[in-house]
Design a protein around this motif. Structure first.
Motif, PDB file in Angstrom:
ATOM      1  N   LEU A   4       1.865  -4.541   7.124  1.00 44.00           N
ATOM      2  CA  LEU A   4       3.491  -5.611   7.017  1.00 44.00           C
ATOM      3  C   LEU A   4       4.540  -4.502   7.150  1.00 44.00           C
ATOM      4  CD1 LEU A   4       3.286  -9.184   6.150  1.00 44.00           C
ATOM      5  CD2 LEU A   4       5.289  -7.984   5.167  1.00 44.00           C
ATOM      6  N   VAL A   5       5.447  -4.951   7.124  1.00 44.43           N
ATOM      7  CA  VAL A   5       7.289  -4.180   7.683  1.00 44.43           C
ATOM      8  C   VAL A   5       8.375  -5.316   7.311  1.00 44.43           C
ATOM      9  CG1 VAL A   5       7.375  -4.023  10.157  1.00 44.43           C
ATOM     10  CG2 VAL A   5       8.374  -2.482   7.847  1.00 44.43           C
ATOM     11  N   ALA A   6       8.745  -5.424   6.412  1.00 45.36           N
ATOM     12  CA  ALA A   6       9.778  -6.292   5.933  1.00 45.36           C
ATOM     13  C   ALA A   6      11.113  -5.267   6.071  1.00 45.36           C
ATOM     14  CB  ALA A   6       9.788  -6.082   4.097  1.00 45.36           C
ATOM     15  N   VAL A   7      11.327  -6.116   7.272  1.00 42.91           N
ATOM     16  CA  VAL A   7      12.266  -6.077   7.998  1.00 42.91           C
ATOM     17  C   VAL A   7      14.187  -6.381   7.836  1.00 42.91           C
ATOM     18  CG1 VAL A   7      13.484  -4.749  10.257  1.00 42.91           C
ATOM     19  CG2 VAL A   7      11.187  -4.883   9.871  1.00 42.91           C
ATOM     20  N   THR A   8      14.798  -5.697   7.252  1.00 41.47           N
ATOM     21  CA  THR A   8      16.724  -5.739   7.046  1.00 41.47           C
ATOM     22  C   THR A   8      16.692  -5.780   8.505  1.00 41.47           C
ATOM     23  OG1 THR A   8      16.891  -4.001   5.879  1.00 41.47           O
ATOM     24  CG2 THR A   8      16.105  -6.134   4.147  1.00 41.47           C
ATOM     25  N   ASP A   9      18.609  -6.260   8.254  1.00 37.74           N
ATOM     26  CA  ASP A   9      19.464  -5.542   9.332  1.00 37.74           C
ATOM     27  C   ASP A   9      20.348  -4.376   8.862  1.00 37.74           C
ATOM     28  OD1 ASP A   9      20.871  -7.501   7.882  1.00 37.74           O
ATOM     29  OD2 ASP A   9      21.461  -9.141   9.320  1.00 37.74           O
ATOM     30  N   ARG A  10      19.775  -3.981   7.846  1.00 41.23           N
ATOM     31  CA  ARG A  10      21.263  -2.933   7.945  1.00 41.23           C
ATOM     32  C   ARG A  10      19.902  -1.550   7.704  1.00 41.23           C
ATOM     33  NH1 ARG A  10      20.667  -6.228   2.892  1.00 41.23           N
ATOM     34  NH2 ARG A  10      19.640  -4.438   1.958  1.00 41.23           N
ATOM     35  N   ALA A  11      20.576   0.307   8.081  1.00 44.52           N
ATOM     36  CA  ALA A  11      19.908   0.691   7.725  1.00 44.52           C
ATOM     37  C   ALA A  11      18.113   1.851   7.145  1.00 44.52           C
ATOM     38  CB  ALA A  11      20.305   2.619   8.022  1.00 44.52           C
ATOM     39  N   ASP A  80      -5.821  -9.692   6.313  1.00 49.55           N
ATOM     40  CA  ASP A  80      -6.443  -8.539   6.509  1.00 49.55           C
ATOM     41  C   ASP A  80      -5.183  -7.416   6.688  1.00 49.55           C
ATOM     42  OD1 ASP A  80      -3.958  -9.885   8.434  1.00 49.55           O
ATOM     43  OD2 ASP A  80      -4.745  -9.069   9.964  1.00 49.55           O
ATOM     44  N   VAL A  81      -3.754  -7.628   5.915  1.00 50.22           N
ATOM     45  CA  VAL A  81      -2.999  -6.505   5.800  1.00 50.22           C
ATOM     46  C   VAL A  81      -3.530  -6.265   4.520  1.00 50.22           C
ATOM     47  CG1 VAL A  81      -0.673  -6.581   4.717  1.00 50.22           C
ATOM     48  CG2 VAL A  81      -0.816  -8.298   6.232  1.00 50.22           C
ATOM     49  N   ASP A  82      -3.166  -4.943   4.678  1.00 52.91           N
ATOM     50  CA  ASP A  82      -3.487  -3.427   3.653  1.00 52.91           C
ATOM     51  C   ASP A  82      -2.518  -2.979   3.542  1.00 52.91           C
ATOM     52  OD1 ASP A  82      -6.325  -4.166   3.754  1.00 52.91           O
ATOM     53  OD2 ASP A  82      -7.011  -3.277   5.482  1.00 52.91           O
ATOM     54  N   ARG A  83      -1.769  -3.326   3.768  1.00 52.53           N
ATOM     55  CA  ARG A  83      -0.990  -2.406   3.220  1.00 52.53           C
ATOM     56  C   ARG A  83       0.906  -2.695   4.169  1.00 52.53           C
ATOM     57  NH1 ARG A  83      -0.815   4.320   4.175  1.00 52.53           N
ATOM     58  NH2 ARG A  83      -2.683   3.342   2.781  1.00 52.53           N
ATOM     59  N   LEU A  84       2.521  -3.024   2.898  1.00 52.86           N
ATOM     60  CA  LEU A  84       3.369  -2.939   2.987  1.00 52.86           C
ATOM     61  C   LEU A  84       4.122  -1.850   2.722  1.00 52.86           C
ATOM     62  CD1 LEU A  84       5.693  -5.501   3.415  1.00 52.86           C
ATOM     63  CD2 LEU A  84       5.312  -5.325   0.652  1.00 52.86           C
ATOM     64  N   VAL A  85       5.690  -2.023   3.699  1.00 52.25           N
ATOM     65  CA  VAL A  85       6.417  -0.771   4.244  1.00 52.25           C
ATOM     66  C   VAL A  85       7.464  -1.429   4.493  1.00 52.25           C
ATOM     67  CG1 VAL A  85       7.222   0.178   5.913  1.00 52.25           C
ATOM     68  CG2 VAL A  85       4.778   0.400   5.938  1.00 52.25           C
ATOM     69  N   ILE A  86       8.858  -1.839   3.198  1.00 54.00           N
ATOM     70  CA  ILE A  86       9.996  -1.598   3.183  1.00 54.00           C
ATOM     71  C   ILE A  86      10.808  -0.616   2.941  1.00 54.00           C
ATOM     72  CG2 ILE A  86       9.062  -3.321   2.378  1.00 54.00           C
ATOM     73  CD1 ILE A  86       9.927  -2.146  -1.010  1.00 54.00           C
ATOM     74  N   GLY A  87      12.263  -0.758   2.942  1.00 52.89           N
ATOM     75  CA  GLY A  87      13.670   0.563   3.226  1.00 52.89           C
ATOM     76  C   GLY A  87      13.848  -0.255   2.338  1.00 52.89           C
ATOM     77  N   MET A  88      14.328   0.469   1.525  1.00 54.05           N
ATOM     78  CA  MET A  88      15.061   0.796  -0.068  1.00 54.05           C
ATOM     79  C   MET A  88      16.413   1.613   0.043  1.00 54.05           C
ATOM     80  SD  MET A  88      12.177   2.083  -3.238  1.00 54.05           S
ATOM     81  CE  MET A  88      13.135   1.087  -4.164  1.00 54.05           C
ATOM     82  N   ARG A  89      17.072   1.230  -0.620  1.00 54.97           N
ATOM     83  CA  ARG A  89      18.399   2.101  -0.507  1.00 54.97           C
ATOM     84  C   ARG A  89      18.535   2.422  -2.545  1.00 54.97           C
ATOM     85  NH1 ARG A  89      22.997  -3.105  -1.287  1.00 54.97           N
ATOM     86  NH2 ARG A  89      21.592  -4.459  -1.879  1.00 54.97           N
ATOM     87  N   VAL A 112      -0.748  -5.494  -2.314  1.00 53.56           N
ATOM     88  CA  VAL A 112      -1.135  -4.512  -2.063  1.00 53.56           C
ATOM     89  C   VAL A 112      -0.493  -3.446  -2.059  1.00 53.56           C
ATOM     90  CG1 VAL A 112      -2.337  -5.771   0.125  1.00 53.56           C
ATOM     91  CG2 VAL A 112      -0.118  -4.951   0.232  1.00 53.56           C
ATOM     92  N   PRO A 113      -0.959  -1.808  -1.377  1.00 51.66           N
ATOM     93  CA  PRO A 113      -0.351  -1.304  -1.601  1.00 51.66           C
ATOM     94  C   PRO A 113       0.914  -1.418  -1.235  1.00 51.66           C
ATOM     95  CG  PRO A 113      -2.309  -0.049  -1.350  1.00 51.66           C
ATOM     96  CD  PRO A 113      -2.040  -1.960  -1.400  1.00 51.66           C
ATOM     97  N   VAL A 114       1.934  -0.635  -1.554  1.00 48.00           N
ATOM     98  CA  VAL A 114       3.257  -0.554  -0.390  1.00 48.00           C
ATOM     99  C   VAL A 114       3.997   1.200  -0.729  1.00 48.00           C
ATOM    100  CG1 VAL A 114       6.252  -1.273  -1.212  1.00 48.00           C
ATOM    101  CG2 VAL A 114       4.186  -2.458  -2.315  1.00 48.00           C
ATOM    102  N   LEU A 115       4.532   1.116   0.232  1.00 43.85           N
ATOM    103  CA  LEU A 115       5.399   2.381   1.077  1.00 43.85           C
ATOM    104  C   LEU A 115       6.515   2.244   1.081  1.00 43.85           C
ATOM    105  CD1 LEU A 115       5.244   5.472   2.371  1.00 43.85           C
ATOM    106  CD2 LEU A 115       4.233   4.171   4.292  1.00 43.85           C
ATOM    107  N   ALA A 116       7.910   2.896   0.143  1.00 43.77           N
ATOM    108  CA  ALA A 116       8.595   2.245  -0.011  1.00 43.77           C
ATOM    109  C   ALA A 116       9.638   3.299   1.023  1.00 43.77           C
ATOM    110  CB  ALA A 116       8.590   2.042  -1.738  1.00 43.77           C
ATOM    111  N   VAL A 117      10.389   3.292   1.559  1.00 45.37           N
ATOM    112  CA  VAL A 117      10.473   4.470   2.329  1.00 45.37           C
ATOM    113  C   VAL A 117      12.159   3.992   2.240  1.00 45.37           C
ATOM    114  CG1 VAL A 117       9.139   4.906   3.966  1.00 45.37           C
ATOM    115  CG2 VAL A 117      11.029   3.347   4.482  1.00 45.37           C
TER     116      VAL A 117
END
Length: 119
Positions: A4-11, A80-89, A112-117
């Motif tokens: 699962l990816v949480a998407v904002t409308d920023r970079a 069924d979601v095993d990972r969350l991906v989020i963007g950080m500022r 679930v585990p989070v991948l923060a980029v």
């Protein structure tokens, strides 16, 4: 398994999508996209070119609903979601102390585990 990816409308949102595509390719799985921005539609051109199977979640409820709660609710509904991906500022130390952030809440409360980029 899905990501699962949480998407904002920023970079940060674009960075999260790029990282989520890489994760989906690595684990040979599909993506679930939760748009958090004001824009009603999500540009799927990068996903279409990647060849990855994906679905875009239409957010339910009030338009001013807390984005972190929306993502956490999706994680609860989808077993069924095993990972969350989020963007950080980047935020200052004072900003971190005084003002909460969606990404901070997701990091702390995600089941679930989070991948923060970062962008």
């Amino acid at each position: 398994m899905s990501i699962l990816v949480a998407v904002t409308d920023r970079a940060e949102g674009a960075a999260a999508v790029t990282a989520a595509i890489a994760e989906a390719k690595l684990f040979d799985t599909d993506l679930v996209i939760v748009p958090l921005g004001i824009a009603a539609s999500f540009d799927t051109s990068a996903l279409d070119e990647s060849g990855i199977s994906y679905s875009v979640v239409a957010r339910k409820g009030r338009g001013d609903r807390d984005p972190a709660e929306a993502v956490l609710d999706e994680l609860e509904e989808r077993s069924d979601v095993d990972r969350l991906v989020i963007g950080m500022r980047r935020r200052s130390r004072v900003g971190k102390m005084l003002i909460g952030s969606v990404s901070q809440r997701l990091l702390l409360d995600s089941p679930v585990p989070v991948l923060a980029v970062k962008d």
